[in-house]
Every structure is written in C-alpha cells, then in structure tokens.
Design an enzyme around this catalytic site. Sequence first.
Site, short mmCIF file in Angstrom:
data_model
loop_
_atom_site.label_atom_id
_atom_site.label_comp_id
_atom_site.label_asym_id
_atom_site.label_seq_id
_atom_site.Cartn_x
_atom_site.Cartn_y
_atom_site.Cartn_z
N VAL A 62 0.83 -1.21 0.00
CA VAL A 62 0.00 0.00 0.00
C VAL A 62 0.86 1.25 0.00
O VAL A 62 2.02 1.23 0.39
CB VAL A 62 -1.01 0.04 1.17
CG1 VAL A 62 -1.95 -1.13 1.15
CG2 VAL A 62 -0.31 0.15 2.49
N GLU A 63 0.22 2.34 -0.42
CA GLU A 63 0.95 3.61 -0.52
C GLU A 63 0.54 4.53 0.63
O GLU A 63 1.29 5.39 1.06
CB GLU A 63 0.58 4.21 -1.88
CG GLU A 63 1.37 5.40 -2.31
CD GLU A 63 0.60 6.73 -2.26
OE1 GLU A 63 1.16 7.73 -2.67
OE2 GLU A 63 -0.57 6.75 -1.78
N THR A 64 -0.69 4.34 1.12
CA THR A 64 -1.26 5.22 2.15
C THR A 64 -1.86 4.40 3.28
O THR A 64 -2.54 3.40 3.03
CB THR A 64 -2.39 6.09 1.54
OG1 THR A 64 -1.85 6.90 0.51
CG2 THR A 64 -3.05 6.97 2.59
#
Lengths: 310, 309
Positions: B26-28
């Site tokens: 995931v990025e966030t």
Amino acid sequence: MESTTPNPTSTAAAELLTGANAKLLLDSVDAFLFDCDGVIWKGDKLIDGIPETLEMLRSKGKKLVFVTNNSTKSRIQYANKFRTLGLSVSQDEIFSSSFAAAMYLKVNQFPPQKKVYVIGGEGIVQELQLAGFTALGGPEDVEKRAQWKSNCLFEHDKDVGAVVVGLDPDINYYKLQYGTLCIRENPGCLFIATNRDSVGHMTDLQEWPGAGCMVGAICGSTEREPVVVGKPSTFMMEFLLQKFNLSTSRMCMVGDRLDTDILFGQNAGCKTLLVLSGVTTRSILDDPSNKIQPDYYTNKVSDILGLLGE
Amino acid sequence: MEGFTTTTTKASAQPLENADVLIASVETFIFDCDGVIWKGDKLIDGVPETLDMLRSKGKRLVFVTNNSTKSRKQYGKKFETLGLSVSEEEIFASSFAAAAYLKSINFPKDKKVYVIGEDGILKELELAGFQYLGGPEDGEKKIELKPGFLMEHDKDVGAVVVGFDRYFNYYKVQYGTLCIRENPGCLFIATNRDAVTHLTDAQEWAGGGSMVGAICGSTQREPHVVGKPSTFMMDYLAVKFGILKSQICMVGDRLDTDILFGQNGGCKTLLVLSGVTTLSMLQSPNNSIQPDFYTNKISDFLASKAATV
C-alpha cells in the site's frame, strides 16, 4: 345500523363528521376514549367547548376515559390539572403513559429489589413509587453534570434493572450516559419507552419535541429497541378493558395524532375520530403518503355538541 | 504474496503475520485515532516509532476520526502535545467533513447552519466561510413550557449539523427540529452515528449516535452522514491526494465504522484490538464484518520489521 368491521389497515377515506353520522356514532358507542394534548387542551389552555361536550356525553350515559402519552404527570397530577381547568375527571378515568410504565413492570413481575432509572419527569417517578418500585434519576438528575478526567469514572448503580424513558424537557448528557451504561452493562436491563411521539403541543402556541426524541437518543447510544407501553401499543388498552368491562367495538377513540391515537384505536378494533385541533392538519390526513385513515374527522371535540344540535 | 481481496468478503480476518508484505503493498495508511493512536489523552505504546517507520518507508499517513469535538487545527495540537509530528493537512475529523460536505454541494453562503455539537464543528464551518448558529453557547439556554411562550427560529437556516454534544439540551433539540421541519429544503447532516465513544480511557460514553437519534426521533427524518462508515471522507481524500483506493489500508478499532468505511471504499482493512473491539467480538457469530487482517496494536508493525532485519 352496525358499523363496518374495524379494519386496522383500512385505507377508505375518513368521513367528515356530520349531524347524521354523529348521531349514529353516539348510538353505537358506550365509551369515548380521549387523548389529551391537542384534543382536550393545548399546553395549559382548555380547547373551546370541552366542558359542555364532556357533560353532554356523561349525561347520555357514556363512559369517558382519558388516555395520554404525556408521561410528565402521574394520574393524580392529571386529575389535578383537569380540576384546575374546571373539569371533573377522576384518577380512575385517566391512563397516562407514566402509569403504563409502572403497570408494565408490575404485570411482568419486575423484582422490587431492583431499581428503575428514569429519563423523564415527576409523573413517571411518582407512578413507579406508587407501584412499590425504587426510582432513580428523573427530576433529581436535572442539575447533574458529567466529568471528563482520566482518573474519573462515571459510576452507575448496578442494581438498576430497567430504564424508563419518556418526555424530558430537562434532558442532558448526564442522563443519557447514565441510562446508556445501565442498558449496556447491567445484565438483563430492560429498556422501556413510555411512548415515541415525535412532537406534541406542550404549549398552546407551537409543537415541541416529544418522547420520541429522548427514546431516539437512547436507541442511538445502545443500539437497542425499547418496549413501548404507550399508544399505539395496545398495552394500555388491555389494561383499561380489564378495568371497565367494555367491548372495543362499542368504543370510540378520539385523538389528534394518526400514528398514535388513531392507530391505537384501530389496533384494538374501536371506532376512531380524528380532531384537527392538534398536530394533524387536513392536508396531512389527505396526503397520499398517509396510510392511516380514521373512521371520522372533525375540527374539534365540541363539534359533536354542535352537530347534534344540543 | 498477492491475494488480498478488498471486496466485502465473508472470509474470516487473518492475524497479521507478515506486516512487511502489507506495508509494501500500500501507498497510504489511514488511521482512526481513538483506540488506535490514543485512548482518551494517553498515547498507545509504540505509536511514535511505528509512524516514523512508515514515513521512513515513504508511506503517506492520514488520520480520519469521527470525533467532531475538535477542528483539524485543534487535533494538530493534540498530536503535537503527545509528541507526534502530524500536520493539520493529514487530519480529517468529522467536523471537517461536515464543512467539506456543505462546500461540495455549494451550500449557499447566505444560508446559515444550526449546530448541535461542539467547538470543532463551529471552527470548521467558520474556516469554510459558512455562517453558523448554536453550538456550546446554546447549552446554557433554558426554556419554559408555559402559555404564550413561542420559540423563534431563524428562517435562513438551511442546514442542521448534528454531532457529539456534551451540552445537549431541549432548547437545541427544539431549535434544530423547528429548522428541519419548517424551513423548506433544510438539510439534516450528521457528523457520525457512533453509539459510544472512548472519551476517557477507562470507559465508554454515549456518542454522536445519541444526539443524532434524538433529532431523528423528533423530525422522523434520516440524516445525511458524513463520517465513517459513509465514504464521503474517503472519496474526498482520494481526490485530494490523487490516490487509488486499492493502494490504501484503513486501520481502525471499530468494525461498524472504521472497517466498514475501508470496505465500502474498496481499501484493505486492518483491525487493531487496542480499542473497543475484542477478539471474541470479532469472532462472534453475530459479527458479519470481517477485516482483511487483525492485530493487537499498530506497533506490531515494528515487530515484523525487527524479525526481518
């Protein structure tokens, strides 16, 4: 002439009360059940023509019963209110939702060593005490405030076995929290609502939020649904039928609210008369979204007197 | 490695065994606050190091809370007081959501907002340029139900915003009710409907769901909810930060708000047991909301890191 079979889900349009059908109604009925707010009075003001109409009905041998969802007073206090307004009505003729709450606990054998927490007024507290129960909360908790400090715990009595919620113009966060903790944490704690009316004529000039508001608040914090003892639940009807040996088909319920008074009457098989002196207007009655049609409608109770030419 | 499913799956939640895989995918990270970052005014163990670690890996951190008592700015101060460096722009409280919602529907600036709620809502409305009435000062107002008494209300109120309110009283209920029932087209907006909230770390307190329930009871209307689990805030920050929802992991302690919010939004979801939900509640047959993963607390992310070093 025999009236049509009462059908709780009847959507045949309500008939305007006239001289002819008023006479028929009177002949076919032995008892009149009256709601109070918006029917007999508005706040503390009597609606025109009430004393004369009630006298006329009594003189014709009709039994009068007053069934109100307003839980702020006990039956004794309501009898006093009637007296102050110049009407002679005895305690035994009055069925308030405050009384209904106490009777519900009695009928269901609520243990007297358990306590009842009240979000509501003096009326509920008095009726509970008269029935032999210990009431906490009510008017006593009006000035109480909760504290929010890390080492401070909001305490609640573990012996509370029921929370009764009714109209409470002194509602505050303390009471919401107390009632919430009892219902969520005391095993088997009952959640009883005197009624769920959304608004009512607490004063003569406008509508005010009803018990439906306080009950909605506790539903919101507990995610539980209450047992409702007031209209349109048939609990009070069962009680007064036992007391007065009447047949519901020989009774007429007179009220100003469709989803409590009229539904109450229909659920029990009574005739129903809507008066437009309270919360319901003609346009609400006629609106396509309204599914509750009383047998009759008229402006106010004293029309009965006028139409009969008395 | 692959195989996370983000639709509302009925498969049981998995204990988080390989945090690094989740972190890499995931990025966030969106974090709830109460029960995840802090409990009342106490920081939960290991939070500062965990957030630092995630930032060092280039992850965007966002904080989404249903608690409407503070504005973003006031939350920024709370984070600072607890020793965490989190900027205002990373915080999305339901107080902010209410103002953002009104902005998104072009609520006219000449209309007013009546608030049954606390300071946070007022501050956010002010920042967004809306005129408001009500809030905590109406907590002192009393009414007397006697003959001839009429409560007036402002006919220019076009929306009533209801949230958690410790100064709740009958005056406010009547004012809000009159606006909703009598002002044509008046909106009924709820910041959130949480039944209970952890105001102090020791116990539960009646939450915003209570005040909203009260107004539903008197108006017989349902509100538009802007806080979790409604996806309004998710959609808002996805647009704001230009992120794909499949690149987000929602971390929360409450199934019917946080996890449902993540699922409704199409994100990965991680339940922490450091707040209101216990393992037995998660595993109860009455529970139908299953996050992708669960773990004790967010600092468990660090344990994995230690293991792989």
